[in-house]
Design a protein around this motif. Structure first.
Motif, mmCIF file in Angstrom:
data_model
loop_
_atom_site.group_PDB
_atom_site.id
_atom_site.type_symbol
_atom_site.label_atom_id
_atom_site.label_comp_id
_atom_site.label_asym_id
_atom_site.label_seq_id
_atom_site.Cartn_x
_atom_site.Cartn_y
_atom_site.Cartn_z
ATOM 1 N N ALA A 1 -4.164 -72.692 -44.593
ATOM 2 C CA ALA A 1 -5.341 -72.527 -45.444
ATOM 3 C C ALA A 1 -6.353 -71.620 -44.754
ATOM 4 O O ALA A 1 -6.280 -71.383 -43.550
ATOM 5 N N ILE A 2 -7.289 -71.116 -45.531
ATOM 6 C CA ILE A 2 -8.347 -70.243 -45.016
ATOM 7 C C ILE A 2 -9.694 -70.775 -45.480
ATOM 8 O O ILE A 2 -9.888 -71.030 -46.679
ATOM 9 N N LEU A 3 -10.585 -70.977 -44.541
ATOM 10 C CA LEU A 3 -11.958 -71.369 -44.850
ATOM 11 C C LEU A 3 -12.806 -70.104 -44.874
ATOM 12 O O LEU A 3 -12.862 -69.366 -43.891
ATOM 13 N N GLU A 4 -13.424 -69.824 -46.004
ATOM 14 C CA GLU A 4 -14.234 -68.601 -46.153
ATOM 15 C C GLU A 4 -15.687 -68.983 -46.384
ATOM 16 O O GLU A 4 -16.005 -69.769 -47.268
ATOM 17 N N THR A 5 -16.566 -68.414 -45.558
ATOM 18 C CA THR A 5 -18.006 -68.647 -45.668
ATOM 19 C C THR A 5 -18.683 -67.320 -45.980
ATOM 20 O O THR A 5 -18.506 -66.344 -45.241
ATOM 21 N N ASN A 6 -19.456 -67.295 -47.053
ATOM 22 C CA ASN A 6 -20.121 -66.056 -47.484
ATOM 23 C C ASN A 6 -21.621 -66.246 -47.549
ATOM 24 O O ASN A 6 -22.111 -67.201 -48.157
ATOM 25 N N ASN A 7 -22.331 -65.317 -46.938
ATOM 26 C CA ASN A 7 -23.787 -65.337 -46.933
ATOM 27 C C ASN A 7 -24.295 -64.127 -47.705
ATOM 28 O O ASN A 7 -23.950 -62.986 -47.387
ATOM 29 N N ASN A 8 -25.121 -64.352 -48.711
ATOM 30 C CA ASN A 8 -25.626 -63.275 -49.565
ATOM 31 C C ASN A 8 -26.600 -62.393 -48.795
ATOM 32 O O ASN A 8 -27.668 -62.835 -48.371
ATOM 33 N N ILE A 9 -26.234 -61.123 -48.588
ATOM 34 C CA ILE A 9 -27.100 -60.180 -47.869
ATOM 35 C C ILE A 9 -27.475 -59.001 -48.768
ATOM 36 O O ILE A 9 -27.840 -57.933 -48.262
ATOM 37 N N THR A 10 -27.398 -59.200 -50.078
ATOM 38 C CA THR A 10 -27.666 -58.100 -51.013
ATOM 39 C C THR A 10 -29.066 -57.524 -50.811
ATOM 40 O O THR A 10 -29.246 -56.303 -50.693
ATOM 41 N N GLU A 11 -30.074 -58.388 -50.766
ATOM 42 C CA GLU A 11 -31.448 -57.907 -50.616
ATOM 43 C C GLU A 11 -31.648 -57.240 -49.262
ATOM 44 O O GLU A 11 -32.377 -56.252 -49.153
ATOM 45 N N GLN A 12 -31.009 -57.787 -48.231
ATOM 46 C CA GLN A 12 -31.112 -57.192 -46.907
ATOM 47 C C GLN A 12 -30.543 -55.778 -46.902
ATOM 48 O O GLN A 12 -31.143 -54.859 -46.334
ATOM 49 N N LYS A 13 -29.381 -55.600 -47.557
ATOM 50 C CA LYS A 13 -28.774 -54.271 -47.608
ATOM 51 C C LYS A 13 -29.631 -53.303 -48.412
ATOM 52 O O LYS A 13 -29.757 -52.127 -48.055
ATOM 53 N N ARG A 14 -30.233 -53.805 -49.493
ATOM 54 C CA ARG A 14 -31.126 -52.948 -50.278
ATOM 55 C C ARG A 14 -32.337 -52.533 -49.456
ATOM 56 O O ARG A 14 -32.786 -51.378 -49.513
ATOM 57 N N ALA A 15 -32.868 -53.488 -48.675
ATOM 58 C CA ALA A 15 -34.021 -53.169 -47.831
ATOM 59 C C ALA A 15 -33.633 -52.148 -46.762
ATOM 60 O O ALA A 15 -34.402 -51.227 -46.464
ATOM 61 N N GLU A 16 -32.425 -52.299 -46.194
ATOM 62 C CA GLU A 16 -31.964 -51.343 -45.185
ATOM 63 C C GLU A 16 -31.804 -49.955 -45.787
ATOM 64 O O GLU A 16 -32.151 -48.955 -45.156
ATOM 65 N N GLU A 17 -31.273 -49.891 -47.007
ATOM 66 C CA GLU A 17 -31.106 -48.600 -47.663
ATOM 67 C C GLU A 17 -32.457 -47.974 -47.984
ATOM 68 O O GLU A 17 -32.654 -46.763 -47.815
ATOM 69 N N ALA A 18 -33.412 -48.812 -48.431
ATOM 70 C CA ALA A 18 -34.756 -48.302 -48.717
ATOM 71 C C ALA A 18 -35.411 -47.776 -47.445
ATOM 72 O O ALA A 18 -36.085 -46.740 -47.454
ATOM 73 N N LEU A 19 -35.203 -48.509 -46.331
ATOM 74 C CA LEU A 19 -35.754 -48.067 -45.057
ATOM 75 C C LEU A 19 -35.115 -46.755 -44.620
ATOM 76 O O LEU A 19 -35.795 -45.847 -44.135
ATOM 77 N N ARG A 20 -33.796 -46.663 -44.809
ATOM 78 C CA ARG A 20 -33.102 -45.425 -44.437
ATOM 79 C C ARG A 20 -33.637 -44.244 -45.236
ATOM 80 O O ARG A 20 -33.876 -43.159 -44.689
ATOM 81 N N GLN A 21 -33.855 -44.453 -46.536
ATOM 82 C CA GLN A 21 -34.385 -43.378 -47.362
ATOM 83 C C GLN A 21 -35.805 -43.012 -46.952
ATOM 84 O O GLN A 21 -36.172 -41.834 -46.928
ATOM 85 N N ALA A 22 -36.603 -44.040 -46.616
ATOM 86 C CA ALA A 22 -37.978 -43.775 -46.184
ATOM 87 C C ALA A 22 -37.988 -42.988 -44.880
ATOM 88 O O ALA A 22 -38.790 -42.065 -44.697
ATOM 89 N N GLN A 23 -37.085 -43.344 -43.959
ATOM 90 C CA GLN A 23 -36.999 -42.615 -42.697
ATOM 91 C C GLN A 23 -36.558 -41.172 -42.927
ATOM 92 O O GLN A 23 -37.067 -40.254 -42.275
ATOM 93 N N ALA A 24 -35.631 -40.977 -43.860
ATOM 94 C CA ALA A 24 -35.174 -39.622 -44.165
ATOM 95 C C ALA A 24 -36.314 -38.792 -44.755
ATOM 96 O O ALA A 24 -36.486 -37.616 -44.415
ATOM 97 N N GLU A 25 -37.101 -39.421 -45.647
ATOM 98 C CA GLU A 25 -38.236 -38.708 -46.240
ATOM 99 C C GLU A 25 -39.267 -38.362 -45.177
ATOM 100 O O GLU A 25 -39.827 -37.264 -45.171
ATOM 101 N N LEU A 26 -39.526 -39.312 -44.266
ATOM 102 C CA LEU A 26 -40.512 -39.075 -43.216
ATOM 103 C C LEU A 26 -40.041 -37.982 -42.272
ATOM 104 O O LEU A 26 -40.826 -37.144 -41.823
ATOM 105 N N ALA A 27 -38.725 -37.986 -41.976
ATOM 106 C CA ALA A 27 -38.170 -36.933 -41.131
ATOM 107 C C ALA A 27 -38.342 -35.573 -41.789
ATOM 108 O O ALA A 27 -38.659 -34.581 -41.136
ATOM 109 N N HIS A 28 -38.151 -35.545 -43.107
ATOM 110 C CA HIS A 28 -38.315 -34.291 -43.842
ATOM 111 C C HIS A 28 -39.763 -33.822 -43.798
ATOM 112 O O HIS A 28 -40.046 -32.636 -43.601
ATOM 113 N N VAL A 29 -40.703 -34.759 -43.976
ATOM 114 C CA VAL A 29 -42.129 -34.403 -43.933
ATOM 115 C C VAL A 29 -42.485 -33.847 -42.563
ATOM 116 O O VAL A 29 -43.193 -32.842 -42.440
#
Length: 398
Positions: free
Chosen positions: A135-163
């Protein structure tokens, strides 16, 4: 034990690549399920599945996250129910699970309402007394919002780098205008010269030919300047290619030529013949070097003209046993105070009256993204030296 041949066949045909088990719905799997019930009150989604990936236990966290009740989920093939998107082929994941007894990674699941969630997933394999997968025990933790925040941060950093990149270009606007204006003026002069030569009774064809060749050369020069400016000003994705750092330096010095002349700054370059090529994004490395050159010129604004010397050096180096390239920009300016040596790379910290405090922070991020290091050192004499190292292209993954 699973004594029926059909059960053995089902195991082999499950697509897992695991050996057939001779164990029945074992007491071990039952014990695992009982243990999982203790976690029914947790927020994580926890479920147990058998070797055919059929769900045998579904906790309350799983029901809350995915929308199916335990009665609806049990007996279903988990990856089909949730339309799992894997980060690697399932065969490779199962091979690692079989070899190590566990696997961790990020999965994309589709909930009952059709929306997708990203989960940090941990799998733990349980084996029977014969050592075969049970058998396999699978544990899943929802990180959807965390990934969205990371992507938003990445985009913000890219914009700031461009500025920051465009702001630095603005400081060199006079140099860029001069660089473009010079070849364009030469084009006009040579074109006029051709017009003067042609109306004569016996036009000097060779002189016309030479003038036309100079027109082409000057036009190419103007085009090259414009291309460099557009590369630095545009939002471009991270694209690694094989680079000679000498070429990166040449591009930046071409843009800064007039600015350095206007400030009465002499720029010397010293490159070792053994300077290795690197694998990187040409525009991003230009941005880093442009920032260091502008900072060096700014640091020498109050220095006596005869001492305004900027030295750019490149050589091979070995760091932590790995070969690489080292580039340094040394100025003879006012230098840095000991307490500033570390803080200058912090976001929003600046020693300039009108600085943004982002240039060096972004430059360090770019160099680290290339697998390198960026740091500053005080000179034995006046001024400071900024250095960055990058791995030899022969030791860098593409």
């Amino acid at each position: 034990m699973l004594k029926s041949q059909a059960a053995k066949s089902d195991w082999r045909e499950s697509g897992s690549g695991w050996p057939a088990s001779t164990a029945s719905p074992s007491a071990r799997q039952h014990k695992l399920t009982e243990q999982a019930r203790l976690l029914d009150s947790t927020h994580d989604a926890i479920f147990v599945r058998d070797a055919q990936d059929r769900i045998t236990f579904w906790n309350r966290g799983a029901a809350e996250l995915y929308g199916w009740t335990g009665e609806e989920a049990v007996g279903k093939v988990s990856h089909q129910l949730m339309q799992t998107i894997f980060p690697a082929p399932l065969e490779k994941i199962n091979a690692e699970l079989l070899r190590t007894g566990r696997w961790e990674g990020e999965l994309v699941h589709t909930k009952r309402d059709g929306t997708q969630v990203i989960v940090a997933s941990r799998w733990s394999m349980q084996r029977d007394k014969q050592g075969l997968p049970a058998a396999i025990l699978e544990t899943n933790n929802n990180i959807t919002e965390q990934k969205r925040a990371e992507e938003a941060l990445r985009q913000a950093q890219a914009e700031l780098a461009h500025v920051t990149r465009v702001t630095t270009l603005g400081e060199l606007a006079a140099s860029i205008a001069h660089e473009v204006n010079q070849p364009l003026t030469a084009v006009v002069n040579n074109a006029n010269a051709c017009l003067d030569l042609l109306p004569k009774g016996a036009p000097n064809v060779e002189e016309v030919r030479e003038a036309l060749a100079e027109i082409i050369d000057d036009t190419d020069r103007a085009s090259a300047v414009i291309i460099r400016v557009r590369q630095l000003a545009k939002r471009s994705p991270f694209e690694k290619s094989l680079l000679d750092l000498r070429d990166v330096v040449t591009d930046i010095l071409a843009l800064a030529r007039y600015e350095s002349a206007a400030r009465r700054i002499t720029i010397h370059t010293d490159f070792s013949e053994e300077l290795p090529p690197v694998l990187g994004d040409r525009v991003q490395l230009q941005q880093v070097l442009l920032n260091l050159v502008v900072n060096g010129m700014d640091a020498m604004d109050t220095v006596e003209e005869s001492k305004r010397i900027l030295i750019i050096c490149g050589r091979r180096e070995t760091r932590d046993g790995m070969p690489g390239a080292l580039l340094s920009v040394q100025d003879s300016g006012t230098g840095l105070k000991p307490e500033e040596m570390d803080r200058i790379f912090e976001a929003f910290y600046t020693t300039k009256p009108h600085g943004m405090g982002m240039g060096l922070a972004i430059s360090r991020t770019i160099i680290e993204a290339h697998g390198g290091l960026l740091w500053a050192e005080p000179n034995q004499g006046p001024g400071a030296t900024f250095l960055f190292s990058l791995p030899d292209a022969g030791n860098t993954a593409p």
